[in-house]
Motif scaffolding. Structure first.
Motif: not given
Length: 206
Positions: A18-42
């Motif tokens: 969530n955006a609130d998880d970044l209140l303490a500052g930006p976060m750099t992530i390294k992507i390890r997997d991506i999943q796509v499903v139906a819905g508003e946030q696919p």
């Protein structure tokens, strides 16, 4: 007095980042997997250290990722980007904050992406290069190849042919496919931006 980090204690209780998880500052992530499903946030983007809470990018964030890394999300695996809480993001007219992308691996200079804000209106979002620490010659070659992928005057295929065999052996198996995807995305972005030619000319003449 010793430091007492309360970052984990103030994280929002949810099954996603969530955006609130970044209140303490930006976060750099390294992507390890991506999943796509139906819905508003696919789309769910899993990253190193995500504690099972994926980042579910907004359409704007997905547009940014696709504009630079290409629309085939399989090519995003192993890539890194920096996320931040944009407090100006609104929902139902109220500023609630949202997760945005500020930096991305694969850029050698800032790139402006035109995003649709409302019907008929676009806004420019500038994404900065993500400078990762380089530990080896392979890392340096990778950085050079990324620069080639975004340069309209250069060819990934030609550059790849000049990479020493021992360096290719150190690079990820799918690095060439990533480079081609990025080159195609950069070309598409230039062609879809009517100001691209003028901007390129202004850059060339200073």
């Amino acid at each position: 007095m010793k430091d007492i980090d309360i970052t984990r204690a103030i994280r929002a209780k949810s099954d996603q980042l969530n955006a609130d998880d970044l209140l303490a500052g930006p976060m750099t992530i390294k992507i390890r997997d991506i999943q796509v499903v139906a819905g508003e946030q696919p789309v769910s983007v899993y990253f190193d250290g995500d504690d099972g809470k994926p980042w579910k990018p907004s359409k704007s964030a997905l547009r940014v990722l696709a504009a630079i890394w290409g629309a085939n999300a399989a090519k995003w695996l192993g890539m890194s980007c920096t996320l931040f809480n944009d407090e100006s993001v609104t929902w139902a007219g109220v500023a609630v904050g949202g997760i945005r992308v500020s930096h991305m691996e694969g850029l050698s200079k800032p790139r402006e992406i035109k995003l649709t804000k409302t019907r008929g209106k676009k806004v420019g979002v500038t994404i900065q290069p993500l400078l990762l620490e380089k530990h080896s010659q392979a890392d340096k070659w990778k950085e050079r190849l990324f620069a080639v992928a975004e340069d309209p005057e250069k060819s990934v295929e030609d550059a790849w042919g000049k990479v020493p065999a021992e360096i290719k052996a150190e690079l990820a198996d799918d690095i060439y496919d990533k480079l081609i995807a990025m080159q195609e995305a950069a070309t598409l972005e230039r062609e879809s931006d009517p100001d691209a030619t003028a901007n390129a000319l202004n850059d060339a003449i200073g």
